[in-house]
Design a protein around this motif. Structure first.
Motif, PDB file in Angstrom:
ATOM      1  N   ARG A   1       0.780  -1.179   0.006  1.00  0.00           N
ATOM      2  CA  ARG A   1      -0.087   0.073   0.024  1.00  0.00           C
ATOM      3  C   ARG A   1       0.908   1.180   0.150  1.00  0.00           C
ATOM      4  NH1 ARG A   1      -5.414   0.620   1.219  1.00  0.00           N
ATOM      5  NH2 ARG A   1      -5.620  -1.305   2.496  1.00  0.00           N
ATOM      6  N   TYR A   2       0.511   2.034  -0.893  1.00  0.00           N
ATOM      7  CA  TYR A   2       1.501   3.371  -0.885  1.00  0.00           C
ATOM      8  C   TYR A   2       0.848   4.547  -0.114  1.00  0.00           C
ATOM      9  CZ  TYR A   2       3.519   1.315  -4.979  1.00  0.00           C
ATOM     10  OH  TYR A   2       4.109   0.173  -5.758  1.00  0.00           O
TER      11      TYR A   2
ATOM     12  N   VAL B   1      -8.288   7.100 -14.009  1.00  0.00           N
ATOM     13  CA  VAL B   1      -6.938   6.788 -14.226  1.00  0.00           C
ATOM     14  C   VAL B   1      -6.065   6.953 -12.625  1.00  0.00           C
ATOM     15  CG1 VAL B   1      -4.655   7.514 -15.195  1.00  0.00           C
ATOM     16  CG2 VAL B   1      -6.993   7.459 -16.584  1.00  0.00           C
ATOM     17  N   SER B   2      -5.596   6.039 -12.248  1.00  0.00           N
ATOM     18  CA  SER B   2      -4.841   6.241 -10.650  1.00  0.00           C
ATOM     19  C   SER B   2      -3.462   5.970 -10.760  1.00  0.00           C
ATOM     20  CB  SER B   2      -5.676   4.966 -10.087  1.00  0.00           C
ATOM     21  OG  SER B   2      -5.956   5.326  -8.680  1.00  0.00           O
ATOM     22  N   ILE B   3      -3.078   7.042  -9.775  1.00  0.00           N
ATOM     23  CA  ILE B   3      -1.711   7.131  -9.650  1.00  0.00           C
ATOM     24  C   ILE B   3      -1.223   7.348  -8.196  1.00  0.00           C
ATOM     25  CG2 ILE B   3       0.351   8.648 -10.336  1.00  0.00           C
ATOM     26  CD1 ILE B   3      -2.601   9.410 -12.312  1.00  0.00           C
ATOM     27  N   PHE B   4      -0.295   6.241  -7.875  1.00  0.00           N
ATOM     28  CA  PHE B   4       0.221   6.334  -6.745  1.00  0.00           C
ATOM     29  C   PHE B   4       1.437   7.332  -6.434  1.00  0.00           C
ATOM     30  CE2 PHE B   4      -0.375   1.470  -7.514  1.00  0.00           C
ATOM     31  CZ  PHE B   4      -1.426   1.540  -6.512  1.00  0.00           C
ATOM     32  N   MET B   5       1.175   7.741  -5.149  1.00  0.00           N
ATOM     33  CA  MET B   5       2.247   8.772  -4.582  1.00  0.00           C
ATOM     34  C   MET B   5       2.939   8.020  -3.435  1.00  0.00           C
ATOM     35  SD  MET B   5       0.932  12.655  -4.999  1.00  0.00           S
ATOM     36  CE  MET B   5      -0.568  12.578  -3.753  1.00  0.00           C
ATOM     37  N   ASN B   6       4.441   8.098  -3.634  1.00  0.00           N
ATOM     38  CA  ASN B   6       5.209   7.592  -1.955  1.00  0.00           C
ATOM     39  C   ASN B   6       6.261   8.675  -1.887  1.00  0.00           C
ATOM     40  OD1 ASN B   6       4.593   5.310  -0.837  1.00  0.00           O
ATOM     41  ND2 ASN B   6       7.031   4.796  -0.966  1.00  0.00           N
TER      42      ASN B   6
END
Length: 403
Positions: free
Chosen positions: A59-60, A86-91
């Motif tokens: 999980r991000y 449209v889904s974009i992760f951030m970390n």
């Protein structure tokens, strides 16, 4: 605004009034692959902390969801496929520079927070954020006429919300119609859009544009690392954060609707058919069918952000105040997140607002689109695709950075 000039005189539609005279109202749009012949238009953007999806069990820190609606109605398309994300992760990474577009979002978010607290008669928050400062040069030289025009636009938008309190985005219209689809007396609400939304695609050398963006972000990373080591003793401070942003954004950063798709620096994604994650969870299950589903595109790599940005977003979510006029908790603390605070300083340590994970099944038609499917325009992707061993590329080096 209400659209009441229909032939039958009944206001059965809405026009999302977010335009400026002379420019009209133009939605962002994107071309989906796999059987969609028309444009998908951008309805709005959501940010979730932490991520709603996991990738290989991870999980991000956050997830950006670009909510879209199909430009052809269910009747025109012959199939009820009207919503997509449209889904974009951030970390967060300690060595990552602050992502410039995210700083812009955070500053606008803080400005809204200030306005809500002011309308509710509350004191402003007593924390600062180094990425925010007054706009410079010509953007500060607004005439009285321009200010009046912006005020008129805001008042018009408030009237639209008052007449249709649950309609704030194009997606809301689609969900409203879906919720009443079994009501024989319901007449579908329509979305009215300016003609500019149906024009030809923008003439742009996208390969050159992406190459330029890739180079700019690499230059920013190199500059940030040099500043951090040479002038700030290897530590990220608020002074470094503001220094860095002023170097690249002394003027207001020009907006780009698809800013997360620049920061992610990949074209490759996971694709599946499912439902939305926010009630009423649009996506009525049809056995062995893709009808009436939410079409997901989840990008494979995360945007690298700085922990200072993540912490400020956590604070903004944790300390949210319901705005004046809200039907729930008006001018009161109102967050859906479970908030963990430091017992001594009372500062926000962490939040949890993600919903329970759902398992995937064959009916979701999950697919991973990667190197073998098309050559990416991003240099980072092309470098990643040189790793020929599939196991090494997927599991040892799953991202196009960090190795």
């Amino acid at each position: 605004e209400d659209v009441s000039a229909d032939n039958d005189g009944v206001p059965d539609g809405v026009r999302l009034d977010c335009k400026i005279d002379g420019l009209g109202s133009r939605f962002g749009r994107i071309d989906f692959s796999k059987g969609f012949s028309q444009w998908w238009h951008l309805s709005h953007t959501d940010i979730h902390l932490p991520s709603e999806h996991t990738q290989d069990g991870r999980r991000y820190d956050a997830e950006i969801e670009l909510k879209h609606f199909y430009s052809a109605t269910a009747q025109e398309a012959g199939v009820n496929n009207e919503v997509a994300v449209v889904s974009i992760f951030m970390n967060a990474y300690d060595d990552a520079p602050p992502y410039r577009f995210l700083d812009k979002i955070i500053c606008q978010w803080r400005r809204k927070e200030y306005e809500v607290r002011k309308e509710c008669g509350m004191q402003p928050i007593n924390t600062t954020y180094p990425g925010c400062f007054p706009l410079k040069r010509n953007l500060r030289r607004k005439t009285v006429e321009q200010t009046d025009e912006l005020d008129a636009i805001l008042q018009s938008t408030k009237r639209a919300v008052k007449n249709h309190p649950h309609i704030r985005t194009a997606e809301d219209v689609i969900i409203h119609n879906d919720q009443h689809r079994d009501n024989p007396n319901h007449k579908n609400m329509k979305i009215y859009m300016d003609a500019i939304n149906w024009g030809p695609p923008e003439e742009k050398d996208w390969e050159a544009f992406i190459e330029e963006q890739s180079k700019q972000m690499k230059d920013e990373e190199d500059l940030y690392k040099r500043l951090k080591q040479m002038q700030y003793g290897g530590n990220h401070t608020d002074e470094l954060h503001e220094h860095f942003r002023r170097l690249y954004q002394y003027d207001e950063l020009e907006w780009f609707n698809y800013w997360p798709m620049l920061g992610v620096r990949t074209e490759y994604y996971f694709r599946y058919s499912g439902s939305q994650t926010i009630p009423p969870c649009y996506g009525n299950f049809q056995t062995e069918s893709r009808e009436e589903t939410n079409h997901w595109r989840v990008m494979k790599d995360p945007i690298r952000i700085h922990p200072r940005q993540l912490n400020e977003m956590k604070r903004l979510v944790a300390e949210r105040i319901a705005p004046k006029g809200s039907v729930v908790n008006e001018c009161q603390p109102d967050t859906a997140a479970k908030v963990k605070r430091d017992p001594i300083t009372n500062q926000v340590v962490d939040i949890a607002a993600a919903r329970p994970l759902q398992e995937w099944h064959n009916v979701h038609f999950k697919t991973f689109c990667e190197c073998k499917d098309w050559p990416s325009k991003w240099p980072e992707d092309r470098h990643w695709c040189t790793v020929e061993d599939i196991s090494e590329r997927f599991f040892d080096k799953p991202y196009n950075f960090g190795w």
